[in-house]
Motif scaffolding. Structure first.
Motif, mmCIF file in Angstrom:
data_model
loop_
_atom_site.group_PDB
_atom_site.id
_atom_site.type_symbol
_atom_site.label_atom_id
_atom_site.label_comp_id
_atom_site.label_asym_id
_atom_site.label_seq_id
_atom_site.Cartn_x
_atom_site.Cartn_y
_atom_site.Cartn_z
ATOM 1 N N ILE A 133 28.705 37.637 40.202
ATOM 2 C CA ILE A 133 29.360 37.228 41.266
ATOM 3 C C ILE A 133 29.552 35.678 41.077
ATOM 4 C CG2 ILE A 133 28.883 36.721 43.740
ATOM 5 C CD1 ILE A 133 28.133 39.456 44.199
ATOM 6 N N ALA A 134 28.607 35.181 40.556
ATOM 7 C CA ALA A 134 28.753 33.731 40.680
ATOM 8 C C ALA A 134 29.823 33.091 39.659
ATOM 9 C CB ALA A 134 27.220 32.826 39.937
ATOM 10 N N ILE A 135 29.933 33.796 38.371
ATOM 11 C CA ILE A 135 31.032 33.230 37.680
ATOM 12 C C ILE A 135 32.229 33.572 37.921
ATOM 13 C CG2 ILE A 135 30.912 35.044 35.906
ATOM 14 C CD1 ILE A 135 30.974 31.315 35.468
ATOM 15 N N THR A 136 32.487 34.920 38.646
ATOM 16 C CA THR A 136 33.653 35.387 38.844
ATOM 17 C C THR A 136 34.413 34.632 40.199
ATOM 18 O OG1 THR A 136 32.882 37.087 40.138
ATOM 19 C CG2 THR A 136 33.523 37.622 37.803
ATOM 20 N N GLY A 137 33.756 34.069 41.213
ATOM 21 C CA GLY A 137 33.981 33.443 42.241
ATOM 22 C C GLY A 137 34.381 32.159 41.851
ATOM 23 N N THR A 138 33.727 31.369 40.932
ATOM 24 C CA THR A 138 34.384 30.191 40.313
ATOM 25 C C THR A 138 35.593 30.510 39.524
ATOM 26 O OG1 THR A 138 31.826 29.617 40.053
ATOM 27 C CG2 THR A 138 33.585 28.213 38.770
ATOM 28 N N MET A 139 35.716 31.548 38.788
ATOM 29 C CA MET A 139 36.846 31.828 38.197
ATOM 30 C C MET A 139 38.232 31.961 39.154
ATOM 31 S SD MET A 139 35.446 34.388 35.278
ATOM 32 C CE MET A 139 36.693 35.054 34.736
ATOM 33 N N VAL A 140 37.949 32.654 40.201
ATOM 34 C CA VAL A 140 39.159 32.709 41.166
ATOM 35 C C VAL A 140 39.372 31.454 41.816
ATOM 36 C CG1 VAL A 140 39.371 33.587 43.587
ATOM 37 C CG2 VAL A 140 38.297 35.129 41.875
ATOM 38 N N LEU A 157 40.246 38.697 40.150
ATOM 39 C CA LEU A 157 39.946 39.402 41.674
ATOM 40 C C LEU A 157 39.496 40.480 41.249
ATOM 41 C CD1 LEU A 157 43.045 38.311 43.749
ATOM 42 C CD2 LEU A 157 40.839 37.600 43.990
ATOM 43 N N GLY A 158 39.948 41.204 40.147
ATOM 44 C CA GLY A 158 39.245 42.655 39.796
ATOM 45 C C GLY A 158 37.593 42.329 39.636
ATOM 46 N N PHE A 159 37.628 41.353 38.494
ATOM 47 C CA PHE A 159 36.277 41.270 38.311
ATOM 48 C C PHE A 159 35.299 41.103 39.334
ATOM 49 C CE2 PHE A 159 37.784 39.574 33.799
ATOM 50 C CZ PHE A 159 37.236 41.081 33.283
ATOM 51 N N PHE A 160 35.840 40.090 40.482
ATOM 52 C CA PHE A 160 35.187 39.535 41.427
ATOM 53 C C PHE A 160 34.887 40.663 42.529
ATOM 54 C CE2 PHE A 160 35.359 37.086 45.685
ATOM 55 C CZ PHE A 160 34.166 36.414 45.403
ATOM 56 N N ILE A 161 35.920 41.410 42.869
ATOM 57 C CA ILE A 161 35.688 42.532 43.931
ATOM 58 C C ILE A 161 34.700 43.553 43.381
ATOM 59 C CG2 ILE A 161 37.132 44.360 45.098
ATOM 60 C CD1 ILE A 161 39.471 42.450 44.969
ATOM 61 N N VAL A 162 34.796 43.929 42.150
ATOM 62 C CA VAL A 162 33.909 45.002 41.490
ATOM 63 C C VAL A 162 32.559 44.138 41.677
ATOM 64 C CG1 VAL A 162 33.178 46.162 39.484
ATOM 65 C CG2 VAL A 162 35.565 46.038 40.143
ATOM 66 N N ASN A 163 32.267 43.122 41.260
ATOM 67 C CA ASN A 163 30.805 42.536 41.335
ATOM 68 C C ASN A 163 30.213 42.563 42.852
ATOM 69 O OD1 ASN A 163 29.510 41.374 38.888
ATOM 70 N ND2 ASN A 163 31.917 41.112 38.323
ATOM 71 N N PHE A 164 31.253 42.421 43.784
ATOM 72 C CA PHE A 164 30.700 42.256 45.268
ATOM 73 C C PHE A 164 29.881 43.731 45.654
ATOM 74 C CE2 PHE A 164 32.515 38.612 46.943
ATOM 75 C CZ PHE A 164 31.623 38.325 48.218
ATOM 76 N N THR A 165 30.183 44.879 44.814
ATOM 77 C CA THR A 165 29.572 46.065 44.934
ATOM 78 C C THR A 165 27.902 45.797 44.650
ATOM 79 O OG1 THR A 165 29.952 46.825 43.005
ATOM 80 C CG2 THR A 165 31.562 47.516 44.587
#
Length: 621
Positions: free
Chosen positions: A370-377, A410-418
């Motif tokens: 979550i930390a890294i994908t949020g930054t990527m977005v 967003l694909g990585f970020f949304i999945v990590n939110f689970t």
């Protein structure tokens, strides 16, 4: 001769970049493949799924790292400086953005998530390496957290040495690491050349078709193979784009691909190796040396994001996102290499608490994602404005490219939110707190400056004010520091209370430019007014550390005054809580606390203490 020296310098920087920038992404093979086939949403371990996961990893490396970061995002540098804050200042320089716009809030959240990544990366990397001991012996299992905490403490204690020294020490180790994981992966891959089929994106598409929701959930583990992408951008100011690009294409990428292919071949041939596929690549007599090398590499992995956090902090201070704190320059040759003691030890404490609380690297995987994908977005969002405003791309090509990158992010970020309940709550909570602190600081500074401006004088009103209050002129020269283009409050208080004016007056303003570094020939601007009054402006880049002691020697020559006879008057704003105001009490109290923590202007600006007179101005907030 000059060309040879430049080539040697570039090679040394590339080696240093290996030791600082690529540690994070370079140690992803320790846990990425394992995470894809373990956990709550794990898919079946068979040949088709192994090829599908490998295909996802390969194409994630190609698209997210090679295409997005190395080719495009790293080209969006702010005079060589990278990172979210540098990119924000490039696309939205001071004076052009609205207070608390969506872009600013997104940038604050992205920067805050990068701090969260800086806390999680050392913890998960070191834990993953030490867990390799379990393959050789179970005796050390009960001491895993103790060993990890000790290593982390030593790592953070070593940070004050500076990025340059750390890079020289860690570079050869990472070169060895990439060589070893590349060779081990190659030896395993040749045992089953079927894994080469993973270069076809068909296997990734088929993987999703066959596994449905479970296949999509695996993206939360696949993202672990690209976690170092943001560090490449954040650390660009430490080494430069060219050395980082060379180190990536010639060393890091080939070694990573070979190792992932080797782990895939190993899992197809020996499914029980899923217990720890990385260490299963090595014969038993090499396990302990490899755990040692992996531990050292994991320590280095932490370095990439720690260095990035220091750069981020320096940018945040100069952009006014956080209070002034002490920032140490660690290299004379590269001003982008900095160390921030307070940030270093806060991160150290949080890292150790994470290790103690989560205990195993697998438990931290969700928090990490979550930390890294949020930054990527957020980086992709800001990159859209860069293409449109700075590069002048038309709507359609800019939208196509950014949408392509956003699909992955967003694909990585949304999945990590689970994974929020499985550790993902930590970076969200930490980022929320950090972003709120930055928000309160920006809000409070704007509110304070509005009050001071309302009570201030414009330059045109200066002469009538002097005539109204002055009783006498005293010999000597006085320098009053100003935070704006208005007459300094310290001078107004001095004039109205003491009723005297010095023979020569200098109003000095130190401002931060939109670029990281300012040409020393353009640093000083002098405007002479009437009656021996001058307005002096000194400009620094947002990655530079002010030093007025050095600059003013040159300025005095232009002003025709003596530095030996000058006195400095600093205005100090005394923040007071307004009890009569019942609104926004928490924000106002927090801002007063933050103001009390800020480094004194005397230390920050490097002004000789023996020549300073401080005049306080009370402001109720």
């Amino acid at each position: 001769m000059q060309k040879n020296n430049e080539n040697k310098r570039q090679a040394a920087l590339a080696l240093g970049a290996l030791g600082v920038v690529f540690g994070d992404i370079g140690t992803s093979p320790l846990y990425a493949i394992k995470a894809c086939f373990s956990g709550h949403h794990a898919v079946a371990l068979n040949t088709g799924n192994v090829l599908g996961v490998l295909s996802l990893i390969i194409w994630s490396l190609f698209i997210v790292i090679c295409l997005k970061y190395v080719t495009f995002v790293m080209a969006a540098d702010n005079d060589g400086e990278g990172g979210i804050f540098a990119l924000y200042e490039l696309v939205c320089p001071k004076g052009t953005h609205k207070s608390f716009s969506f872009m600013l809030i997104a940038t604050l959240l992205g920067g805050a998530l990068l701090y969260g990544d800086g806390v999680i990366t050392p913890a998960i990397s070191v834990l993953s390496a030490i867990e390799g001991l379990d393959i050789a012996t179970t005796a050390a299992h009960q001491y895993t957290t103790h060993i990890a905490c000790t290593i982390l403490l030593v790592l953070f204690a070593f940070q004050s040495s500076g990025t340059d020294k750390i890079g020289r020490l860690f570079g050869p180790v990472m070169l060895t690491w990439f060589g070893v994981i590349g060779v081990s992966g190659f030896c395993a891959a040749v045992q089953n050349l079927e894994v080469l089929e993973a270069f076809s994106p068909f296997h990734a598409i088929r993987f999703f078709a066959e596994n449905g929701i479970a296949g999509c959930m695996v993206l939360g583990a696949v993202v672990l193979c690209v976690t170092g992408g943001e560090a490449l951008f954040a650390d660009m100011g430490h080494f430069g784009r060219k050395p980082i690009t060379q180190a990536w294409y010639f060393i890091a990428l080939p070694s990573l691909l070979l190792n992932y292919l080797g782990q895939g071949a190993m899992l197809i041939n020996t499914p029980e190796a899923i217990i720890n596929p990385f260490f299963s690549l090595f014969p038993k007599f090499l396990l302990l040396p490899m755990v040692g090398l992996a531990t050292f590499a994991a320590i280095i992995a932490s370095q990439a994001i720690i260095s990035g956090a220091f750069s981020l902090t320096a940018q945040a201070v100069h952009l006014g996102f956080i209070p002034r704190i002490r920032i140490n320059q660690t290299s004379e040759d590269n001003p982008g290499q900095v160390y921030v003691r307070s940030v270093n030890w806060i991160m150290a404490v949080l890292c150790i608490l994470l290790v103690v609380f989560f205990k195993e690297s697998e438990n931290l995987a969700g928090a990490y994602g979550i930390a890294i994908t949020g930054t990527m977005v957020v980086t992709t969002y800001l990159f859209w404005f860069y293409l449109r405003k700075i590069r002048g791309w038309t709507l359609v090509p800019a939208a196509l490219l950014v949408t392509f990158f956003a699909c992955f992010d967003l694909g990585f970020f949304i999945v990590n939110f689970t994974k929020i309940m499985g550790g993902g709550w930590f970076p969200i909570l930490l980022a929320g707190l950090i972003a709120y602190v930055m928000f309160v600081w920006i809000w409070g500074r704007a509110k304070m400056h509005r009050q001071l401006r309302e009570r201030g004088l414009e330059v045109a009103e200066l002469e009538p004010e002097i005539e109204k209050y002055m009783l006498a002129k005293v010999p000597g020269e006085a320098v009053f520091l100003s935070a704006s283009n208005f007459v300094p409050h310290a001078f107004i208080r001095h004039l109205r209370n003491n009723r005297v004016v010095h023979e020569k007056l200098v109003f000095l303003r130190v401002q931060t430019a939109n670029e990281p570094f300012v040409d020393s020939r353009k640093r000083i601007s002098v405007k002479k007014l009437e009656h021996n009054i001058s307005w002096l402006t000194v400009t620094y880049g947002f990655m530079e550390k002010p030093n007025l002691s050095l600059v003013l020697v040159q300025a005095w020559n232009q002003l025709g005054i003596s530095s030996m006879e000058s006195s400095f008057y600093l205005g100090r704003t005394l923040m007071q809580f307004n009890e009569e105001n019942s609104r926004q009490k928490l924000k106002r109290k927090l801002f007063i606390i933050l103001s009390s923590m800020a480094e004194e202007p005397l230390d920050y600006l490097k002004i000789p203490a023996e020549k300073v007179v401080t005049i306080g101005t009370a402001v109720k907030i």
